[in-house]
Design a protein around this motif. Structure first.
Motif, short mmCIF file in Angstrom:
data_model
loop_
_atom_site.label_atom_id
_atom_site.label_comp_id
_atom_site.label_asym_id
_atom_site.label_seq_id
_atom_site.Cartn_x
_atom_site.Cartn_y
_atom_site.Cartn_z
N VAL A 18 34.57 51.14 42.51
CA VAL A 18 35.22 52.46 42.58
C VAL A 18 36.27 52.43 43.68
N GLU A 19 35.90 51.86 44.82
CA GLU A 19 36.85 51.77 45.94
C GLU A 19 38.04 50.88 45.60
N ARG A 20 37.79 49.74 44.96
CA ARG A 20 38.88 48.82 44.61
C ARG A 20 39.84 49.47 43.61
N ILE A 21 39.31 50.09 42.59
CA ILE A 21 40.17 50.71 41.57
C ILE A 21 40.96 51.86 42.17
N THR A 22 40.32 52.65 43.01
CA THR A 22 41.02 53.74 43.69
C THR A 22 42.13 53.20 44.57
N GLU A 23 41.84 52.13 45.31
CA GLU A 23 42.85 51.52 46.17
C GLU A 23 44.02 51.00 45.36
N CYS A 24 43.74 50.33 44.24
CA CYS A 24 44.80 49.80 43.39
C CYS A 24 45.68 50.91 42.86
N ARG A 25 45.05 51.96 42.35
CA ARG A 25 45.82 53.06 41.76
C ARG A 25 46.66 53.80 42.80
N SER A 26 46.18 53.88 44.03
CA SER A 26 46.93 54.61 45.05
C SER A 26 47.92 53.71 45.79
N SER A 27 47.93 52.41 45.49
CA SER A 27 48.81 51.48 46.19
C SER A 27 50.27 51.58 45.75
N GLY A 28 50.50 52.11 44.56
CA GLY A 28 51.85 52.16 44.04
C GLY A 28 52.27 50.86 43.37
N LYS A 29 51.38 49.89 43.38
CA LYS A 29 51.69 48.59 42.77
C LYS A 29 51.07 48.55 41.37
N ASN A 30 51.62 47.68 40.53
CA ASN A 30 50.99 47.52 39.23
C ASN A 30 49.73 46.68 39.39
N VAL A 31 48.87 46.72 38.39
CA VAL A 31 47.56 46.07 38.46
C VAL A 31 47.71 44.57 38.69
N ARG A 32 48.63 43.94 37.99
CA ARG A 32 48.81 42.48 38.12
C ARG A 32 49.13 42.10 39.56
N THR A 33 50.07 42.80 40.18
CA THR A 33 50.46 42.49 41.56
C THR A 33 49.31 42.75 42.52
N TRP A 34 48.66 43.91 42.38
CA TRP A 34 47.57 44.25 43.28
C TRP A 34 46.43 43.23 43.17
N CYS A 35 46.08 42.87 41.95
CA CYS A 35 45.00 41.89 41.75
C CYS A 35 45.36 40.54 42.35
N ARG A 36 46.58 40.11 42.16
CA ARG A 36 47.02 38.83 42.71
C ARG A 36 46.90 38.85 44.24
N GLU A 37 47.35 39.94 44.87
CA GLU A 37 47.28 40.06 46.33
C GLU A 37 45.85 40.07 46.84
N HIS A 38 44.92 40.59 46.04
CA HIS A 38 43.52 40.69 46.47
C HIS A 38 42.63 39.61 45.87
N GLU A 39 43.28 38.62 45.21
CA GLU A 39 42.59 37.48 44.62
C GLU A 39 41.46 37.92 43.69
N ILE A 40 41.80 38.89 42.83
CA ILE A 40 40.86 39.40 41.83
C ILE A 40 41.47 39.17 40.46
N SER A 41 40.68 38.69 39.54
CA SER A 41 41.15 38.45 38.19
C SER A 41 41.47 39.80 37.51
N GLU A 42 42.59 39.86 36.82
CA GLU A 42 42.93 41.09 36.08
C GLU A 42 41.85 41.41 35.06
N LYS A 43 41.30 40.39 34.44
CA LYS A 43 40.25 40.58 33.44
C LYS A 43 39.04 41.27 34.08
N THR A 44 38.67 40.85 35.27
CA THR A 44 37.55 41.47 35.99
C THR A 44 37.88 42.91 36.36
N TYR A 45 39.10 43.12 36.82
CA TYR A 45 39.53 44.48 37.19
C TYR A 45 39.41 45.42 35.99
N TYR A 46 39.95 45.01 34.86
CA TYR A 46 39.91 45.87 33.68
C TYR A 46 38.49 46.02 33.13
#
Length: 112
Positions: A18-46
């Motif tokens: 919940v915290e990660r998704i909230t952080e990503c959405r409020s970052s202003g970055k797209n999911v791909r960029t945010w995930c890459r910066e946080h070393e999280i797979s986009e597949k896992t995020y989605y």
């Protein structure tokens, strides 16, 4: 005992996502960029986004209603329009109460 530990770990994972998704959405970055910066797979995020959305829908579908009866002789007159007692907590709602506040109180009580 082990089952309750597993539940605790599951609850912690849910809170983390919940915290990660909230952080990503409020970052202003797209999911791909945010995930890459946080070393999280986009597949896992989605996966987690979908899982949390489905959990939210399931929770919303289990809303229950209860009949509230007024027993004036047992409740002292405090000026409240409604008095709700649940799980050891008591809430009094007064005339002119803000609708958003009432919703927040009821949502909190529902999670008890």
């Amino acid at each position: 005992m082990e089952h309750s530990l597993q539940r605790l770990n599951a609850a912690q994972r849910v809170q983390l996502w919940v915290e990660r998704i909230t952080e990503c959405r409020s970052s202003g970055k797209n999911v791909r960029t945010w995930c890459r910066e946080h070393e999280i797979s986009e597949k896992t995020y989605y996966y987690w986004q979908r899982k949390l959305y489905q959990q939210m829908i399931t929770t919303a579908e289990t809303v229950r209603f209860a009949e509230i009866t007024c027993q004036e002789e047992r409740v002292p007159n405090t000026g409240a329009t409604a008095k709700i007692s649940l799980s050891g907590a008591t809430v009094e709602i007064y005339p002119g109460a803000d609708t958003q506040m009432i919703r927040a109180i009821l949502q909190t009580l529902r999670s008890c």
